[in-house]
Design an enzyme around this catalytic site. Structure first.
Site, PDB file in Angstrom:
ATOM      1  N   TYR A  57       0.984  -1.083  -0.066  1.00  0.00           N
ATOM      2  CA  TYR A  57      -0.024   0.009  -0.065  1.00  0.00           C
ATOM      3  C   TYR A  57       1.006   1.295   0.077  1.00  0.00           C
ATOM      4  O   TYR A  57       0.757   2.191  -0.611  1.00  0.00           O
ATOM      5  CB  TYR A  57      -0.843  -0.037   1.044  1.00  0.00           C
ATOM      6  CG  TYR A  57      -1.709   1.346   1.283  1.00  0.00           C
ATOM      7  CD1 TYR A  57      -1.331   2.235   2.102  1.00  0.00           C
ATOM      8  CD2 TYR A  57      -3.012   1.262   0.997  1.00  0.00           C
ATOM      9  CE1 TYR A  57      -2.171   3.660   2.261  1.00  0.00           C
ATOM     10  CE2 TYR A  57      -3.660   2.520   0.809  1.00  0.00           C
ATOM     11  CZ  TYR A  57      -3.191   3.673   1.628  1.00  0.00           C
ATOM     12  OH  TYR A  57      -3.927   4.748   1.838  1.00  0.00           O
ATOM     13  N   SER A 105      -3.822  11.122   9.868  1.00  0.00           N
ATOM     14  CA  SER A 105      -3.009   9.888   9.777  1.00  0.00           C
ATOM     15  C   SER A 105      -1.524  10.156  10.093  1.00  0.00           C
ATOM     16  O   SER A 105      -0.985  11.172  10.324  1.00  0.00           O
ATOM     17  CB  SER A 105      -3.141   9.098   8.543  1.00  0.00           C
ATOM     18  OG  SER A 105      -2.527   7.891   8.633  1.00  0.00           O
ATOM     19  N   LEU A 106      -0.659   9.128   9.760  1.00  0.00           N
ATOM     20  CA  LEU A 106       0.672   9.437  10.049  1.00  0.00           C
ATOM     21  C   LEU A 106       1.401   8.967   8.663  1.00  0.00           C
ATOM     22  O   LEU A 106       0.942   7.941   8.020  1.00  0.00           O
ATOM     23  CB  LEU A 106       1.432   8.602  11.246  1.00  0.00           C
ATOM     24  CG  LEU A 106       1.106   9.249  12.612  1.00  0.00           C
ATOM     25  CD1 LEU A 106       1.519   7.991  13.604  1.00  0.00           C
ATOM     26  CD2 LEU A 106       1.780  10.541  12.784  1.00  0.00           C
ATOM     27  N   LYS A 137       3.772   2.261  18.286  1.00  0.00           N
ATOM     28  CA  LYS A 137       2.591   2.215  17.539  1.00  0.00           C
ATOM     29  C   LYS A 137       1.711   1.009  17.595  1.00  0.00           C
ATOM     30  O   LYS A 137       2.128  -0.074  17.286  1.00  0.00           O
ATOM     31  CB  LYS A 137       3.071   2.488  16.088  1.00  0.00           C
ATOM     32  CG  LYS A 137       1.960   2.761  15.025  1.00  0.00           C
ATOM     33  CD  LYS A 137       2.659   2.968  13.647  1.00  0.00           C
ATOM     34  CE  LYS A 137       1.470   3.292  12.584  1.00  0.00           C
ATOM     35  NZ  LYS A 137       0.262   2.450  12.663  1.00  0.00           N
ATOM     36  N   GLU A 195      -5.782   4.577  20.852  1.00  0.00           N
ATOM     37  CA  GLU A 195      -6.064   3.190  20.012  1.00  0.00           C
ATOM     38  C   GLU A 195      -6.692   2.279  20.983  1.00  0.00           C
ATOM     39  O   GLU A 195      -6.493   2.062  22.072  1.00  0.00           O
ATOM     40  CB  GLU A 195      -4.679   2.814  19.638  1.00  0.00           C
ATOM     41  CG  GLU A 195      -4.688   1.962  18.418  1.00  0.00           C
ATOM     42  CD  GLU A 195      -4.407   2.364  17.073  1.00  0.00           C
ATOM     43  OE1 GLU A 195      -4.275   1.790  16.234  1.00  0.00           O
ATOM     44  OE2 GLU A 195      -4.217   3.765  17.220  1.00  0.00           O
ATOM     45  N   LYS A 335       8.120   2.044  11.031  1.00  0.00           N
ATOM     46  CA  LYS A 335       7.516   0.951  10.923  1.00  0.00           C
ATOM     47  C   LYS A 335       8.529  -0.266  11.014  1.00  0.00           C
ATOM     48  O   LYS A 335       9.709  -0.049  10.703  1.00  0.00           O
ATOM     49  CB  LYS A 335       6.471   0.691  10.033  1.00  0.00           C
ATOM     50  CG  LYS A 335       5.488   1.300   9.999  1.00  0.00           C
ATOM     51  CD  LYS A 335       4.073   0.732   9.380  1.00  0.00           C
ATOM     52  CE  LYS A 335       2.877   1.236   9.431  1.00  0.00           C
ATOM     53  NZ  LYS A 335       1.754   0.795   8.820  1.00  0.00           N
ATOM     54  N   CYS A 433      25.945 -39.092   0.305  1.00  0.00           N
ATOM     55  CA  CYS A 433      26.578 -40.314   0.178  1.00  0.00           C
ATOM     56  C   CYS A 433      27.707 -40.873   1.027  1.00  0.00           C
ATOM     57  O   CYS A 433      28.516 -41.593   1.206  1.00  0.00           O
ATOM     58  CB  CYS A 433      27.572 -39.983  -1.213  1.00  0.00           C
ATOM     59  SG  CYS A 433      28.615 -38.513  -0.758  1.00  0.00           S
TER      60      CYS A 433
END
Length: 695
Positions: A57, A105-106, A137, A195, A335, A433
């Site tokens: 995105y 938003s960030l 976050k 959040e 992130k 082997c």
């Protein structure tokens, strides 16, 4: 003179037409990008059914931002770059409500280079020194809680940044969100931003007990939003699974805060929960260490986080930088790398590859990363085991690199873990082997038995039949495994000499399949010199090196009679590769194989025409899809003609071959004035080359 003027005007007209075409194409691309991003926004913010990864995105959004920056006339107030989230659809709302101050938003960054370039560098140019508030976050749902005279009156989702969904009835059921604020001197109006999330433990409980009408959630964010959107008839106990942390404020009628840290302390004083993992730093390196610490620590936190948020601490300085329509300039989300999961190592399996190198493979408890179950990952070599200090029973982090290759990126040492860690036993003998393993200078172990080792023989034969080598149809990898295990073939010549008697000994191989295989092997194979060289499987001789060698030597005989000086005189052939080639052609066994292969194979030499054609030594990049020619055939033909195929555009690129739905390579090529050729033109040019055939 008149002819020159006519020619000049024609060129000028062509340039104008090309610019018009480019503008039309860019406008069309921008409109399409906006439509795609808006659709993803709607699915993410409204339907809670995202079908794209974060980094994918962000890549699309960055592409759109660049286009709008390069061509300002393409900007639009309704562009996703100017808006936050998605427009709230009235039919899914309990009630629409406007934020008193836009809930932005960030902006995101995923590496240290972009963090400095996009955030710290612009700040340093305007402010000599500043402190920064670093927060976690959370991977949840952003909410705006409105308190009037200390009482909670509404709870609005982010929505499109201006208008969100009022889910106050469900939010009132969440235990740690206060209905009434504590303390003295409360503001009359206070927007609390934060959040809502679900802990890992409660998420597991939610799915185990199927509390939501037998529905299973794929991740903690979707679970949080799913619960928040439940109707009022549902069991209210399900809301007890949710938690809340505040990270700031929106509007307040008492704007007496000096910095972000003070805001968080005041919110805590009012009885609003905040995260304890918040630090203020003035040093860039301290901020990076904070990020690195929680990058490792996050697996032991009770909740999911996907990065950290860095904010200018001083409120006045925040106001100086201000905001765009999309995000504040004084804050950024740094992130963590996406596509990672924590699991435990069960065992390490050792495999021998085509060149005899011993490769350790990690076998761990299955993890699902973006819908794919993974339980194996390569450890490359024994040095990687030592670097990671890896042991059986360790908690390990698995990452899907490039959304494809699983990799063990880190070992998580938990001091509380009482499980015993067992050393990984490095084999001294070949697992295939049983011959003694040799060690190279860099401690890499390898088997010297070559094709007498079944593991190496299997890998080599699979390489031999591959598309870039002999391109033999109807013989698959499983069939090769069975033929080698039963000692029915011992080299590539045996493979080409397969007959009905040998193939009939393979279980579950029908007559029709045998007929197809034999029909394919019966005809004499035509293969270009470069592909023949590649099919031999000489160490360090890949596709590109095979092409280079095929241009230097006129025939196979010249190649087999070469020496070290000649090989080292070839461009891009180093001493290591040269020695590998000499070592290969000095062995009688290999020469015998080559001589027997020539009975079944015709080598096509293309070096005679390569230097005379349009594509020889041209640096070429390809973008888009094609109608009349496959990319594989196109690349193969161009390489035969001596072209150098690159993946990325640079100033040194000579030609861009343009297909349908091109990538951003087209923009770069236009910027650098690189020659652009479409599919029709490339086919025409290839057909013009005399004696050229498609192999």
């Amino acid at each position: 003179m008149e002819k020159k003027n006519i020619k000049f005007h024609i060129i000028k007209l062509i340039n104008i037409l090309y610019k018009i075409y480019r503008l039309f194409y860019l406008r069309k691309k921008v409109i399409k990008l906006r439509k795609i991003i808006n659709n993803y926004n709607y699915r993410y913010y409204i339907l809670n059914n995202s079908n794209i990864l974060d980094y994918q995105y962000d890549k699309l959004l960055t592409q759109l931002i660049k286009l709008e920056h390069l061509y300002p006339y393409l900007k639009n107030k309704n562009s996703p770059t100017q808006l936050v989230g998605a427009k709230v659809k009235s039919y899914i709302l309990q009630k629409k409500k406007k934020h008193k101050i836009p809930m932005l938003s960030l902006n995101n960054v995923f590496n240290e280079n972009n963090l400095f370039k996009k955030f710290f560098s612009p700040i340093n140019k305007r402010i000599n020194s500043s402190s920064f508030c670093c927060e976690l976050k959370f991977d949840g749902i952003a909410i705006n809680l409105l308190y009037k005279n200390g009482y909670l009156v509404s709870a609005i989702t982010r929505g499109d940044g201006n208008i969100g969904e009022n889910i106050i009835k469900n939010v009132l059921q969440i235990k740690n969100i206060p209905h009434i604020l504590k303390g003295k001197n409360l503001p009359n109006i206070l927007e609390v931003r934060g959040e809502i999330f679900i802990t890992k433990k409660k998420f597991k409980l939610l799915n185990q007990k199927k509390l939501n009408q037998n529905k299973l959630f794929s991740n903690t964010r979707s679970a949080t939003l799913g619960i928040l959107k439940l109707n009022k008839n549902i069991n209210k106990k399900i809301f007890n699974l949710l938690n809340f942390f505040s990270y700031g404020i929106g509007f307040t009628n008492k704007n007496f805060f000096l910095n972000q840290q003070e805001i968080l302390k005041k919110l805590q004083y009012y009885g609003i929960p905040i995260c304890k993992h918040t630090k203020v730093y003035s040093s860039y390196y301290e901020i990076i260490n904070f990020y690195k610490y929680f990058k490792k620590k996050r697996y032991f936190l009770p909740y999911n986080i996907d990065g950290i948020v860095i904010k200018i601490n001083n409120i006045k300085k925040q106001n100086i930088f201000g905001c765009t329509n999309h995000a504040p300039k004084w804050a950024i989300a740094y992130k963590f790398p996406s596509q990672e999961k924590l699991t435990s190592l069960k065992k390490v399996i050792f495999q021998i590859g085509r060149t005899g190198i011993l490769t350790p493979i990690a076998n761990f408890h299955t993890v699902n990363i973006n819908g794919v179950n993974i339980n194996f990952a390569t450890l490359y070599n024994i040095n990687e085991i030592k670097r990671l200090n890896l042991k059986i029973g360790d908690k390990i982090i698995i990452q899907r690199c490039g959304d494809v290759i699983p990799k063990v990126t880190n070992v998580v040492i938990n001091e509380k873990c009482t499980r015993k860690r067992k050393n990984i036993l490095i084999p001294k003998r070949c697992p295939s082997c049983n011959s003694i393993l040799n060690k190279k200078k860099n401690n890499i172990l390898y088997c010297t038995s070559e094709l007498f080792c079944k593991a190496q023989l299997k890998a080599y034969l699979k390489h031999f039949i591959s598309r870039n080598a002999m391109n033999i149809s109807f013989i698959g990898e499983k069939l090769i495994d069975k033929l080698v295990d039963k000692n029915l073939i011992k080299n590539s010549v045996d493979l080409l000499n397969l007959n009905n008697f040998v193939l009939s000994k393979i279980e579950n191989l029908g007559n029709k399949s045998i007929e197809k295989i034999l029909k394919c092997l019966k005809k004499k194979h035509k293969v270009t010199f470069n592909r023949f060289l590649f099919s031999l499987g000489i160490p360090e001789v890949g596709i590109v090196t095979s092409n280079i060698i095929s241009f230097f030597f006129k025939t196979l005989e010249d190649f087999l009679n070469t020496n070290l000086i000649k090989l080292q005189n070839i461009t891009n052939i180093g001493e290591k590769t040269a020695l590998n080639i000499l070592n290969y052609i000095k062995k009688k066994h290999n020469i015998n194989i080559i001589q027997n292969l020539l009975k079944k194979i015709d080598i096509i030499y293309t070096n005679n025409i390569s230097k005379k054609n349009f594509f020889y030594q041209k640096k070429i990049v390809i973008t888009g899809r094609f109608k009349f020619i496959t990319r594989y055939n196109l690349v193969n033909q161009l390489r035969i003609l001596g072209a150098i195929i690159n993946n990325n555009i640079s100033k040194k690129t000579n030609i861009l071959i343009l297909g349908i739905k091109p990538s951003s390579k087209l923009l770069k090529a236009t910027k650098f004035n690189i020659k652009i050729i479409n599919e029709n033109k490339i086919i025409y040019l290839l057909n013009q080359i005399s004696n050229f055939e498609k192999y």
